[in-house]
Design a protein around this motif. Structure first.
Motif, short mmCIF file in Angstrom:
data_model
loop_
_atom_site.label_atom_id
_atom_site.label_comp_id
_atom_site.label_asym_id
_atom_site.label_seq_id
_atom_site.Cartn_x
_atom_site.Cartn_y
_atom_site.Cartn_z
N VAL A 5 29.88 -6.76 -8.81
CA VAL A 5 30.41 -5.53 -8.07
C VAL A 5 30.39 -5.90 -6.65
N TRP A 6 31.55 -5.72 -5.83
CA TRP A 6 32.17 -6.18 -4.60
C TRP A 6 32.40 -5.04 -3.72
N VAL A 7 31.99 -5.09 -2.54
CA VAL A 7 32.29 -3.82 -1.67
C VAL A 7 32.06 -4.41 -0.41
N GLU A 8 33.32 -4.17 0.52
CA GLU A 8 33.59 -4.77 1.88
C GLU A 8 32.83 -3.69 2.65
N VAL A 9 32.05 -4.33 3.44
CA VAL A 9 31.54 -3.62 4.76
C VAL A 9 32.16 -3.77 6.08
N ARG A 10 33.03 -2.62 6.25
CA ARG A 10 33.98 -3.14 7.52
C ARG A 10 32.93 -2.93 8.88
N PRO A 11 33.56 -3.41 10.09
CA PRO A 11 32.84 -3.48 11.11
C PRO A 11 32.41 -2.00 11.63
N THR A 12 33.19 -1.04 11.34
CA THR A 12 32.86 0.32 11.80
C THR A 12 32.15 1.15 11.00
N GLU A 13 31.52 0.36 9.70
CA GLU A 13 30.82 0.91 9.05
C GLU A 13 29.16 0.84 9.01
N ASP A 14 28.40 1.57 8.80
CA ASP A 14 26.98 1.52 8.39
C ASP A 14 26.42 0.84 7.28
N GLY A 107 38.40 0.55 1.80
CA GLY A 107 38.29 -0.40 0.70
C GLY A 107 37.56 0.10 -0.51
N PRO A 108 37.84 -0.31 -1.61
CA PRO A 108 37.30 0.21 -2.89
C PRO A 108 35.67 -0.74 -3.17
N ILE A 109 35.27 0.02 -4.09
CA ILE A 109 34.12 -0.77 -4.93
C ILE A 109 34.73 -1.52 -6.31
N THR A 110 34.68 -2.79 -5.98
CA THR A 110 35.30 -3.47 -7.16
C THR A 110 34.50 -3.98 -8.40
N PHE A 111 34.63 -3.44 -9.54
CA PHE A 111 33.63 -3.94 -10.77
C PHE A 111 34.45 -4.85 -11.47
N ILE A 112 33.63 -5.75 -11.81
CA ILE A 112 34.23 -6.95 -12.53
C ILE A 112 33.13 -7.16 -13.71
#
Length: 144
Positions: A5-14, A107-112
């Motif tokens: 599972v991939w999830v991006e952490v954007r600069p504005t996010e905690d 951005g989404p949470i991507t499941f593979i």
């Protein structure tokens, strides 16, 4: 069965809030941070059906088997099932599938998910229904 599972952490996010969103929908065995093309990602790995039990339970609780099944079936690619969840909804403990680009602003949470039997996995996660009632219950696929 293995799930990545991939999830991006954007600069504005905690980062802790992003981890909470991930933890609300996935039980992981391993977690790491990766950087790719200037972006920062949390990558979580899970083994066996237990890693997807939260997705399974949320689909059932929310009564979204039919829509979930449709999205999951479209995500079959050989021995993989790929799907995306809305990050902000996951933070709130709600399962919402992302089916269009930019549908999840952060951005989404991507499941593979790799499995020998993608259809059985989908039958377990989101069985067929009739008039809103599940037609059957499938036991979780065997763990490796």
């Amino acid at each position: 069965m293995k799930a990545e599972v991939w999830v991006e952490v954007r600069p504005t996010e905690d980062e802790e809030k992003v981890r909470r969103a991930l933890s609300n929908v996935f039980i992981y065995d391993e977690i790491r941070i990766e950087e790719s093309e200037g972006k920062r990602y949390i990558v979580a790995l899970g083994n066996g059906f237990k890693s997807l039990i939260k997705v399974h339970n949320l689909i059932k609780e929310q009564g979204i088997e039919d829509s979930a099944r449709s999205v999951l079936m479209r995500g079959i690619d050989g021995n993989r099932v790929v799907f995306h969840l809305h990050k902000q909804a996951a933070y709130a403990g709600v399962l919402t599938f992302v089916t269009e680009e930019n549908e999840s602003p952060l951005g989404p949470i991507t499941f593979i998910v790799e499995t020998n039997d993608p259809k059985r996995l989908i039958d377990w996660l989101a069985p067929k229904t009739a008039r809103g009632r599940r037609l059957y219950e499938v036991q979780p696929p065997d763990d490796p």
